[in-house]
Motif scaffolding. Sequence first.
Motif, PDB file in Angstrom:
ATOM      1  N   LYS A  34       0.831  -1.195   0.000  1.00  0.00           N
ATOM      2  CA  LYS A  34       0.000   0.000   0.000  1.00  0.00           C
ATOM      3  C   LYS A  34       0.866   1.245   0.000  1.00  0.00           C
ATOM      4  O   LYS A  34       2.031   1.214   0.391  1.00  0.00           O
ATOM      5  CB  LYS A  34      -0.964   0.012   1.174  1.00  0.00           C
ATOM      6  CG  LYS A  34      -0.363   0.302   2.526  1.00  0.00           C
ATOM      7  CD  LYS A  34      -1.484   0.352   3.565  1.00  0.00           C
ATOM      8  CE  LYS A  34      -0.972   0.586   4.952  1.00  0.00           C
ATOM      9  NZ  LYS A  34      -2.071   0.719   5.899  1.00  0.00           N
ATOM     10  N   VAL A  57       2.581   0.991  11.881  1.00  0.00           N
ATOM     11  CA  VAL A  57       1.707   0.895  10.713  1.00  0.00           C
ATOM     12  C   VAL A  57       0.751  -0.271  10.925  1.00  0.00           C
ATOM     13  O   VAL A  57       1.188  -1.413  11.108  1.00  0.00           O
ATOM     14  CB  VAL A  57       2.517   0.682   9.406  1.00  0.00           C
ATOM     15  CG1 VAL A  57       1.602   0.470   8.218  1.00  0.00           C
ATOM     16  CG2 VAL A  57       3.450   1.860   9.168  1.00  0.00           C
ATOM     17  N   ASP A  58      -0.518   0.024  10.912  1.00  0.00           N
ATOM     18  CA  ASP A  58      -1.553  -1.004  11.092  1.00  0.00           C
ATOM     19  C   ASP A  58      -1.309  -1.849  12.346  1.00  0.00           C
ATOM     20  O   ASP A  58      -1.467  -3.068  12.337  1.00  0.00           O
ATOM     21  CB  ASP A  58      -1.653  -1.910   9.857  1.00  0.00           C
ATOM     22  CG  ASP A  58      -2.060  -1.146   8.608  1.00  0.00           C
ATOM     23  OD1 ASP A  58      -2.758  -0.126   8.740  1.00  0.00           O
ATOM     24  OD2 ASP A  58      -1.675  -1.573   7.503  1.00  0.00           O
ATOM     25  N   ASN A  60       1.500  -2.539  13.787  1.00  0.00           N
ATOM     26  CA  ASN A  60       2.804  -3.217  13.818  1.00  0.00           C
ATOM     27  C   ASN A  60       3.925  -2.196  13.682  1.00  0.00           C
ATOM     28  O   ASN A  60       3.824  -1.257  12.885  1.00  0.00           O
ATOM     29  CB  ASN A  60       2.925  -4.233  12.677  1.00  0.00           C
ATOM     30  CG  ASN A  60       1.931  -5.358  12.816  1.00  0.00           C
ATOM     31  OD1 ASN A  60       1.860  -6.003  13.855  1.00  0.00           O
ATOM     32  ND2 ASN A  60       1.143  -5.578  11.782  1.00  0.00           N
TER      33      ASN A  60
END
Length: 138
Positions: A34, A57-58, A60
Amino acid sequence: MSSAGDPAKPLVFGGVVFRAGGELWFLPASIAMKVMPVPEMAQVPGGPVELRGVALVDGNMIPVVDAAEDESIERRAGAMLVCAVLGETLGLVGIDVVATGRFEPGPSSGEVKIGVETARTFDVAALVARVREGRWAV
């Protein structure tokens, strides 16, 4: 050129085309997960130049590496390309995203055409290997 399944359908490669260090590069969709704005990063004291830091990020924490090899290039907020390579997720910064989507093959293997330009496949694995060299090696 045609795909193996349908001779009338042209061969295309999905992914992301970006500029880094003045060059035009391509990453296939199998690696490029992404595109997102560059997040806040925590510095890694004493880390190699290519390792810009780590970012959340997300949910993690991932390493963020710089795609531009020229240290004199101005570092600006822009896009980060989240990639999956060698079983790990990492962020790639120092890039300007040119296009995402499907691209026709270029004149040589590992290249795609975008307009009149040609983008070579970016070697993320080699960048990761450079970051892991020296005292960072495990």
